[in-house]
Design an enzyme around this catalytic site. Sequence first.
Site, PDB file in Angstrom:
ATOM      1  N   THR A  14      43.489  24.414  -9.785  1.00 57.30           N
ATOM      2  CA  THR A  14      44.499  24.295 -10.827  1.00 57.30           C
ATOM      3  C   THR A  14      44.705  22.815 -11.167  1.00 57.30           C
ATOM      4  O   THR A  14      44.433  21.941 -10.350  1.00 57.30           O
ATOM      5  CB  THR A  14      45.826  24.938 -10.383  1.00 57.30           C
ATOM      6  OG1 THR A  14      46.191  24.428  -9.101  1.00 57.30           O
ATOM      7  CG2 THR A  14      45.681  26.456 -10.284  1.00 57.30           C
ATOM      8  N   THR A  20      47.097  20.201 -11.808  1.00 53.30           N
ATOM      9  CA  THR A  20      47.809  19.167 -11.051  1.00 53.30           C
ATOM     10  C   THR A  20      47.253  19.029  -9.644  1.00 53.30           C
ATOM     11  O   THR A  20      47.120  17.918  -9.116  1.00 53.30           O
ATOM     12  CB  THR A  20      49.311  19.482 -10.991  1.00 53.30           C
ATOM     13  OG1 THR A  20      49.818  19.553 -12.331  1.00 53.30           O
ATOM     14  CG2 THR A  20      50.078  18.417 -10.227  1.00 53.30           C
ATOM     15  N   CYS A  21      46.910  20.167  -9.044  1.00 52.93           N
ATOM     16  CA  CYS A  21      46.390  20.155  -7.670  1.00 52.93           C
ATOM     17  C   CYS A  21      45.087  19.362  -7.578  1.00 52.93           C
ATOM     18  O   CYS A  21      44.863  18.608  -6.625  1.00 52.93           O
ATOM     19  CB  CYS A  21      46.168  21.588  -7.185  1.00 52.93           C
ATOM     20  SG  CYS A  21      47.607  22.657  -7.373  1.00 52.93           S
ATOM     21  N   SER A  22      44.224  19.532  -8.580  1.00 47.76           N
ATOM     22  CA  SER A  22      42.909  18.890  -8.558  1.00 47.76           C
ATOM     23  C   SER A  22      42.948  17.453  -9.054  1.00 47.76           C
ATOM     24  O   SER A  22      42.187  16.606  -8.577  1.00 47.76           O
ATOM     25  CB  SER A  22      41.924  19.689  -9.412  1.00 47.76           C
ATOM     26  OG  SER A  22      41.701  20.970  -8.878  1.00 47.76           O
TER      27      SER A  22
END
Length: 245
Positions: A49, A51-53
């Site tokens: 996803t 923001t996570c990446s």
Amino acid sequence: MSAFENKEGQTVPSVSWPTRVGDDWVTVTSDEIFKGRTVALFSLPGAFTPTCSSTHLPRYNELAKVFADNGVDEIVCVSVNDTFVMNAWAADQECENIRMIPDGNGEFTEGMGLLVDKADLGFGKRSWRYSMLVKDGVVDKMFIEPQKPGDPFEVSDADTMLEYINPNAEKPQSIAVVTKPGCPFCQKAKADLKDAGLEFEEVLMGRDATLTTLRAMSGRETVPQVFIGGKHIGGSEELADYLKA
């Protein structure tokens, strides 16, 4: 959505996670990770996803050595995904400094009181975004994202956690070196950075960048080109002068 309970002072859930290592199934337990150790853990809604990446995982990976220098034995990323997804994400992100834990059944996340319903996105049950510092299995500090619509990312980041652990921790400058295969000047620049104890990211011409990219970034067409902390240093000789200063 009801208010999340801050679990500081409480023991983390006791669970087992089936993980895939090569062609083998390996069970990892929470005791194995937390018992007798200091662990910085961050949890997020899902592998791959945005923001996570783009931010959450990479910054923890980038600051891993600083965390280690300040008493953290391991950094752990938890997501309610299966082990194959987490392994694929780890390979895609090149997050070699982070242990990826697939909480596929959501047992750990539910035990932390942070399992949320994201059915509106087709995600099903996922983790709310948070981070915590765990000492010998007991939560020392938690940073839980505020309960706002969407996917807030305000307090569970690596810098906030490091600030809690040691406000005076020295963070490394971001360094990038644009190189091409077989270039002796590139080898010298990389060796000089390593000798100075500086970590860097290598941007390889033909794979990560083109001549157009290099010209746009540096105004030059030769390699190496070194960038430190947002500043263009130049080639290998200019880097040598910079490191002597």
